[in-house]
Write an enzyme that holds these catalytic residues in place. Structure first.
Site, PDB file in Angstrom:
ATOM      1  N   HIS A  43      -6.188  -2.076  -6.098  1.00  0.00           N
ATOM      2  CA  HIS A  43      -5.045  -1.610  -5.308  1.00  0.00           C
ATOM      3  C   HIS A  43      -3.825  -1.557  -6.220  1.00  0.00           C
ATOM      4  CE1 HIS A  43      -2.793  -1.853  -1.193  1.00  0.00           C
ATOM      5  NE2 HIS A  43      -2.084  -1.156  -2.084  1.00  0.00           N
ATOM      6  N   GLU A  71      -7.416   1.729  -3.473  1.00  0.00           N
ATOM      7  CA  GLU A  71      -6.525   1.511  -2.337  1.00  0.00           C
ATOM      8  C   GLU A  71      -5.090   1.855  -2.716  1.00  0.00           C
ATOM      9  OE1 GLU A  71      -8.832  -2.270  -0.242  1.00  0.00           O
ATOM     10  OE2 GLU A  71      -6.948  -2.622  -1.316  1.00  0.00           O
ATOM     11  N   HIS A 199      -9.253  -8.505   3.852  1.00  0.00           N
ATOM     12  CA  HIS A 199      -8.015  -9.273   3.738  1.00  0.00           C
ATOM     13  C   HIS A 199      -8.238 -10.703   4.210  1.00  0.00           C
ATOM     14  CE1 HIS A 199      -3.770 -10.168   3.221  1.00  0.00           C
ATOM     15  NE2 HIS A 199      -3.699  -9.021   2.586  1.00  0.00           N
TER      16      HIS A 199
END
Length: 251
Positions: A43, A71, A199
C-alpha cells in the site's frame, strides 16, 4: 479456500527508520512466498512513509507469477516521488487493485468508501483499472449499505474492513461486528462480488472471522503477521496462518 496475501509495508517502515536499503521489502516478499503465502500486498502512500514507488516496481519484478495486490487511494493526486495510483498500476499491472479512501493524515486505513458520495467518481477509475487487466476491489465497512452498487460501477470484489471486529474481539465480544461482516459478505456475494478481508487480523482472531463469514476469498495481513514473526519466525508464522485458513489449529 481462503488465501493469504502478506502485506510487506512494515518491512519498509523498518528500513525507512534507518535509511538505506535494509531490510528489503522485495527480499521479504520472496521469503513470504517461499514460506507458503499465496500473494503479496503493498500500500504505497503519497508521503512515502513506507512502501515507495520504486519498491512497487522492484517487488513486481520478483514475484514470478504470484498474485500482486496493490492498494491505494485513487483520488490522491500525483506529487514528487508518487505518480498517482493509476499510473503505478499501469507500470506493474498487478493482479488486483484494492481501492482505499485513506487521506494523507491517517496513520492507517480506518474506514471504507461512502458509495452515496463516491460511486460515480469511482466508476471511470474502476473502468481504467480493469482495462489494465486488474481485478478491482473496494475497501468497505462491514455494515455498509448498498453493497450491490460496487458491482454496478464495475468492481469485482469488496475488502471488508475488519478493524472494528479485531478491536471488539480483543475486548472479548465481537458478536455485533461479526454479524455486520456476515451480512455485508452475504450481500456482496448475492451481487456477484468476491469478498476479501483485511486490517488488524491476527493469529488470535482470524479463526473467529473465518468461522463466522463463509466464502472469504483472500485475507491481507501485515502488521500482526510481522509482529508475530518476531516471536515465532516468519516461516512458522505463515505456516500457522495457513493452518487457520485450512480450518485447523495453528501448529
Amino acid at each position: 479456500m481462503t488465501v493469504l496475501s502478506v502485506n510487506v509495508n512494515k518491512i519498509a517502515v523498518l528500513r525507512n527508520s534507518r535509511g538505506g536499503a535494509f531490510p528489503d521489502p522485495a527480499a521479504f516478499s520472496l521469503k513470504a512466498l517461499a514460506a507458503g503465502a499465496h500473494g503479496i500486498t503493498v500500500h504505497p502512500r503519497p508521503d512515502q512513509r513506507h512502501i515507495r514507488s520504486d519498491d512497487v516496481a522492484r517487488i513486481a519484478g520478483v514475484l514470478d507469477g504470484a498474485e500482486y495486490n496493490l492498494e491505494g487511494n485513487p483520488f490522491a493526486p500525483p506529487r514528487e516521488g508518487y505518480p498517482g495510483f493509476l499510473e503505478l498500476v499501469r507500470r506493474v499491472r498487478p493482479a488486483q487493485a484494492t481501492l482505499v479512501p485513506d487521506g494523507d493524515g491517517q496513520i492507517t486505513s480506518d474506514h471504507g468508501f461512502d458509495l452515496a458520495r463516491d460511486a460515480e467518481r469511482l466508476r471511470p477509475l474502476v473502468a481504467a483499472l480493469r482495462a489494465e487487466g486488474c481485478r478491482v476491489s473496494l475497501f468497505m465497512d462491514a455494515g455498509a449499505t448498498g453493497i450491490a452498487r460496487v458491482a454496478d460501477i464495475g468492481a469485482q470484489r469488496i475488502e471488508l474492513y475488519t478493524g472494528p471486529f479485531a478491536h471488539a474481539h480483543a475486548g472479548g465480544d465481537a458478536s455485533r461486528e461479526l454479524a455486520a461482516c456476515v451480512a455485508t459478505a452475504r450481500e456482496a456475494r448475492e451481487a456477484g462480488l468476491g469478498v476479501n478481508a483485511g486490517h488488524d487480523l491476527s493469529l488470535d482472531n482470524l479463526g473467529a472471522l473465518l468461522g463466522a463469514v463463509d466464502g472469504i476469498d483472500e485475507v491481507s495481513i501485515g502488521h500482526a503477521l510481522f509482529a508475530e514473526a518476531i516471536e515465532y519466525g516468519l516461516a512458522t508464522t505463515i505456516a500457522r496462518y495457513n493452518d487457520v485458513l485450512a480450518g485447523g489449529t495453528p501448529r
